[in-house]
Design an enzyme around this catalytic site. Sequence first.
Site, PDB file in Angstrom:
ATOM      1  N   GLU A   1     -38.056  97.254  14.591  1.00 44.01           N
ATOM      2  CA  GLU A   1     -37.201  97.807  14.243  1.00 44.01           C
ATOM      3  C   GLU A   1     -37.161  98.569  12.953  1.00 44.01           C
ATOM      4  OE1 GLU A   1     -33.425  96.471  14.722  1.00 44.01           O
ATOM      5  OE2 GLU A   1     -33.490  96.706  16.621  1.00 44.01           O
TER       6      GLU A   1
ATOM      7  N   GLU B   1     -34.598  95.554  23.586  1.00 43.69           N
ATOM      8  CA  GLU B   1     -33.511  94.746  23.333  1.00 43.69           C
ATOM      9  C   GLU B   1     -31.977  95.255  23.774  1.00 43.69           C
ATOM     10  OE1 GLU B   1     -32.690  92.617  18.974  1.00 43.69           O
ATOM     11  OE2 GLU B   1     -34.976  93.205  18.927  1.00 43.69           O
TER      12      GLU B   1
HETATM   13  C1  GLA Z   1     -31.868  94.303  15.985  1.00 42.01           C
HETATM   14  C2  GLA Z   1     -33.725  92.966  16.042  1.00 42.01           C
HETATM   15  C3  GLA Z   1     -32.694  91.809  16.245  1.00 42.01           C
HETATM   16  C4  GLA Z   1     -31.654  91.109  16.090  1.00 42.01           C
HETATM   17  C5  GLA Z   1     -30.388  92.104  16.196  1.00 42.01           C
HETATM   18  C6  GLA Z   1     -29.340  91.878  16.480  1.00 42.01           C
HETATM   19  O1  GLA Z   1     -32.039  94.799  17.010  1.00 42.01           O
HETATM   20  O2  GLA Z   1     -34.689  93.655  16.013  1.00 42.01           O
HETATM   21  O3  GLA Z   1     -34.484  91.226  15.957  1.00 42.01           O
HETATM   22  O4  GLA Z   1     -31.781  91.566  15.088  1.00 42.01           O
HETATM   23  O5  GLA Z   1     -30.674  93.725  16.109  1.00 42.01           O
HETATM   24  O6  GLA Z   1     -29.243  90.587  17.418  1.00 42.01           O
END
Ligand code: GLA
Length: 786
Positions: A182, A259
């Site tokens: 991210e 995710e």
């Molecule tokens: C983002 C991050 C994860 C985690 C989620 C929230 O997607 O990539 O590592 O922190 O947020 O749980």
Amino acid sequence: MRNRLLMLLACILLVAGNLSGKEKIETFEVGKGIFLLNGEPFVVKAAEVHYPRIPRPYWEHRIKMCKALGMNTLCLYVFWNIHEQRPGEFDFTGNNDIAAFCRLAQKHGMYVIVRPGPYVCAEWEMGGLPWWLLRKKDIRLREGDPYFLERVELFEKEVGKQLADLQLSRGGNIIMVQVENEYGSYGTDKEYVSQIRDIVRRAGFTDVPLFQCDWASNFTNNGLDDLLWTMNFGTGANIDKQFAKLKQLRPDSPLMCSEYWSGWFDKWGARHETRPAEAMVSGLREMLDKGISFSLYMTHGGTSFGHWAGANSPGFAPDVTSYDYDAPISESGRATPKYYQLRTMMAAYSSKRLPAVPREIPSMAVPASYFRFTGYAPIESGVDTTLFSRNIKTMEEMNMGWGSVLYTTTLPEIKTPSVLTLYDCHDYAQVFINGEFVGKIDRVLYEQSLPLPAVKAGDRLTILVEAMGRINFGRAIKDYKGITEKVVISTEVGGHETAYDLKNWSLSLLPDDYQHAKRALETARTDELKQGSLPLNRGYYLGYFDVKKTDDTFLDLSSWGKGQVYVNGHAIGRFWNIGPQQTLYVPGCWLKKGRNEVIVLDIVGPSKKEMQGLKEPILNQLNNVKPKTHRAKGEELDLQGETPVCTGEFAGGNGWQEVGFEKPVSGRYVCIEALGAHDGKELACIAELYLTDAQGERLSREGWTVRYADSEETGKGNRAADKLYDLQESTYWSTGRKSPYPHSVVIDLGGEYTLGGLQYLPRMEEGAPGSIKGYRIYVKSTPFKL
Ligand code: GLA
């Protein structure tokens, strides 16, 4: 001779033939609009699980639980900082044996997606980066800083040594590897992301597709041409909208939600988070119907044992020990109602019957009468080293990663009451004068100062500072611990301000691992301390409990203050009586039949030195903590006589919208007045809000605070107005029930800025509930009338 040679040749051919017969090499590719496994269309149904968050003896159980959900893949992060706790010392053994975890997954017919960071976020200490990077003060984390990249490369090479041979092409089960994490929520720097991609390749991950994950709103900022792009979003999101831009830019790319958030994480002092099962399941069903691959984050969250939980920002919001996440598989590995709903749905999308759900690992209650506390050692007994320094030092400067520091100095005479300020306190400080407790300074509550009584020359000032997890999200990951700059006492005598910048410190280090706790108790001659005569004070407590079986249990810490627990030498995690987590998960596989040792390091002190094990966890009990809201009693925003800088209507539906002011304006206080909702109902919600400068660039939100919000929903969820700048698109400010329009929120930017407009993101759910229609925006240099 000839015969013998022929025999040898025949043997070699036989062995080679057998080998190739056993090792059926598979292929995984990015096809046109879909992934291809062995040339056939394949939808990745991945379960995100984190091996350090599961005790190794339970790995297999959790893998089978994921398999019984109909998942075909496990997705996992590699946490750099747990593998390289000291520079150059790599540990891939025991609970850190990632290769063993992957092989175990393979044994159960599961593929693996590896996400080796170097940054991972994951509510994990510093997002997985090792704290010792901070010893280089000018380090630029997650950027093209040569030292940072050098350390990343060294680490990724070690990961490669463990895992590269487990790529599918080499007979293993790894089908994809992620590059960074991210990055769009951190910055725009394709050069850096390319460097990480190359490091990952040089580490040996050359045979599998590499991919990036980001949010639909920012993935193009850092998207590399030669990597696969995947999207992250949570339960309830409008799925078509999430993939719209990707489909337009890369019509042939397979779609994957890398995710899909099943629930959310908890923070100390904030309400327990949950997400409805129906919404989670229906999102996954929709993806399966559309042939979209996914990873369910988390399918099983587990536990951030020891001191590994991270913290979020803006502000400082440390994460609790449990990483239950309201996931389908609970923290202790149980199938929840969400699990069964998901399994039923997934069964319909599986060509084979799903395997049976593995037997639950039972849990037990351990009555309070089974516990005995026999030893106590005051907090000072835990001191490892004492240093002297004219200036204050951070923990990192003293080469210490985790734990607490006792900062002590002598005071000049100050005849009147004064104010003590810590610049800055990371994270929880308790202040003493000549050993007497004066008060605390808590970073979570934005506290920095406390009043001091008059003091005599030579009085001893002691500040005990406990570090919690380092921030794991956003630019604030450069999170030094201890006292970061200076300690100042200010007084006013006869209208004159006097400030004392305190010097000449003795710095005593209290590391927070089991060995130090044990040693503290040994040196304190625990034999002299009898049950019943132990003080209820800060310090180390030694106890034991006897059990006949080794089921899981949940240690009830609700009568203890704040600190950490060790059971049979295992660091179980942090506790804090403010909640919402009141029990700590103790896996049965770490218990023994008979006597078990328990050590509590309580930096605040218990109200009763009692303990018990419960059969069920308590994760949702906030004690004496009122959720933070932003409207004092009697406050009513008065906009009469104020002139808006901009009025208009937002469009309906999901996605970012931008408003430009007619001309740039200058100010410090910004009020958004919402006049009505698109659906005509009473709710107003904002997921994220940015202000832009005269050039249309986003301004930093680091100094922002909410000065006022007319209404905030904090009864069930965490929906206070500061959610509109918490960097998370999936969390939002929501007004409460029975609170009609107009709604308003006032933000203090922390300083005067020139503003050219704003960017607004409604909620991510289909139909964008609570999306605002008519608005007026006001900008002022002086506070609004309340
Ligand atoms: C983002 C991050 C994860 C985690 C989620 C929230 O997607 O990539 O590592 O922190 O947020 O749980």
